[in-house]
Scaffold this active site. Structure first.
Site, PDB file in Angstrom:
ATOM      1  N   CYS A 155       0.828  -1.205   0.000  1.00 28.06           N
ATOM      2  CA  CYS A 155       0.000   0.000   0.000  1.00 28.06           C
ATOM      3  C   CYS A 155       0.865   1.258   0.000  1.00 28.06           C
ATOM      4  O   CYS A 155       1.356   1.677   1.054  1.00 28.06           O
ATOM      5  CB  CYS A 155      -0.924  -0.005   1.214  1.00 28.06           C
ATOM      6  N   CYS A 164      -0.447   4.073   2.137  1.00 29.85           N
ATOM      7  CA  CYS A 164      -0.285   3.860   3.585  1.00 29.85           C
ATOM      8  C   CYS A 164       1.174   4.080   4.008  1.00 29.85           C
ATOM      9  O   CYS A 164       1.436   4.665   5.050  1.00 29.85           O
ATOM     10  CB  CYS A 164      -0.657   2.432   3.983  1.00 29.85           C
ATOM     11  N   ASP A 165       2.112   3.589   3.210  1.00 35.99           N
ATOM     12  CA  ASP A 165       3.497   3.477   3.675  1.00 35.99           C
ATOM     13  C   ASP A 165       4.510   4.345   2.921  1.00 35.99           C
ATOM     14  O   ASP A 165       5.665   4.416   3.335  1.00 35.99           O
ATOM     15  CB  ASP A 165       3.950   2.009   3.588  1.00 35.99           C
TER      16      ASP A 165
END
Ligand code: NDP
Length: 317
Positions: free
Chosen positions: A133, A136-137
């Site tokens: 992701c 997300c990261d």
């Protein structure tokens, strides 16, 4: 007993809920105990959902869909389905909390789950440089060197997004041509920070407690090389989430839930399916939403036929 239980909180589930709620079917939607909204929660700009000419963030789009479903009376449960009993006329849906919901019909819209490479280092370094992701990261990789594996739209989107943070992004693909759409390819090709590594399969992810590199095997001549990277984003597609219905609903050769023609009717009367879980091909937010509409309309017809006295097995008009 309820009229319809919807399982899944992506565009298919919420659109089915909007239609079912507006048809006064008082739907309950089981949304997940972890994250409501499905795959779009991992996306940034959604540029191809009609009605949002300036793009909309994936999580914002899902929040709006939920708001719309709730506005018409959908009850959203933040829980997971652990078991399904679909055989009888009363469908039973068991939740993680132990609650058992009962309904005359079920719409199964559980979407799909990301694929893994199944190689050494992948599990161990997951969350330590290995991610599925970018939204997300990506933030953790400021001025670092990272690689994305895959050749589809997801890989192009992730790679392009990651250039906001990383100093360098390699795209590793096992062929020498991409599956991604032309516009996504062109965007990636035009980005100075992205370098393509063709005909290469990731064989191993290197590092003890943090990712330090990947071992690549050339798919043409078999040669092996190591590439130093601080992170690896895996974007090699998704598989339909069908584990709860194995042995209960017919599946297709592609692993999606079988449905009757263009309808959402599964092999079990009273059970309907929608979205990525039935779609091996298009898998877009807007096609999933359309598929959720089909499911809600099919449920409406099914329940009307039941109310008219048709046996469940025949109530498919
Ligand atoms: P796809 O199935 O389209 O692509 C998967 C890619 O990963 C392919 O290039 C495939 O290689 C590669 N791959 C698969 N398995 C492996 C493996 N084990 N090792 C190495 N490589 C592997 O999946 P996507 O998630 O990219 O896209 C799915 C759908 O979602 C598509 O319809 C896409 O258009 C859509 N989408 C649209 C977006 C947008 O419009 N903004 C963004 C993201 C997705 P190969 O080509 O060799 O098979």
């Amino acid at each position: 007993m309820r009229q319809v239980i919807i399982i899944g909180s992506g565009p298919a589930g919420f659109t089915a809920a909007i239609y079912a709620a507006r048809a006064n079917l008082n739907p309950v939607l089981v949304a997940s105990s972890v994250e409501v909204g499905g795959e779009l929660m991992k996306t940034t700009d959604v540029e191809n959902f009609p009605g949002f000419p300036e793009a909309i963030q994936g999580p914002d789009l899902m929040a709006k869909m939920q708001e719309q479903a709730e506005r018409f009376g959908t009850e959203v449960l933040y829980d997971d389905v652990t078991e399904l009993d679909l055989d009888g006329e009363v469908k039973k849906v068991t939740l993680g909390s132990g609650t058992v919901l009962e309904a005359a019909s079920v719409i199964y819209a559980t979407g799909s789950a990301y694929r893994t490479l199944g190689i050494p280092g992948e599990d161990r370094l997951s969350g330590h440089g290995v991610s599925w992701c970018a939204t997300c990261d990506g933030f953790f990789f400021r001025e670092r060197t990272i690689a994305v594996v895959g050749g589809g739209d997801s890989a192009m989107e992730e790679a392009t997004f990651l250039t906001k943070f990383a100093s360098k992004v390699y795209v590793i693909h096992r062929k020498d041509t991409l599956r991604a759409s032309k516009i996504m390819q062109d965007r990636a090709f035009a980005n100075d920070k992205i370098e393509f590594i063709w005909n290469s399969a990731v064989e191993e992810i290197l590092g003890d407690d943090a990712t330090t590199g990947v071992r690549l095997r050339n798919t043409v001549d078999g040669s092996v090389t190591d590439l130093a990277v601080d992170g690896l984003f895996i974007a090699i597609g998704n598989d339909p989430r069908t584990h709860l219905v194995h042995g209960k609903l017919d599946l297709t050769a592609e692993g999606t839930i079988w449905v009757d023609g263009r309808s959402s009717r599964t092999s079990v009367p009273g059970v309907f399916a929608a979205g990525d879980v039935i779609d091996p091909t298009y898998r877009q937010a807007v096609t999933a939403a359309g598929s959720g509409t089909v499911a809600a309309l099919d449920v409406e017809h099914f329940l009307a036929a039941l109310a008219d006295g048709a046996p469940a097995a025949a109530a498919v008009a």
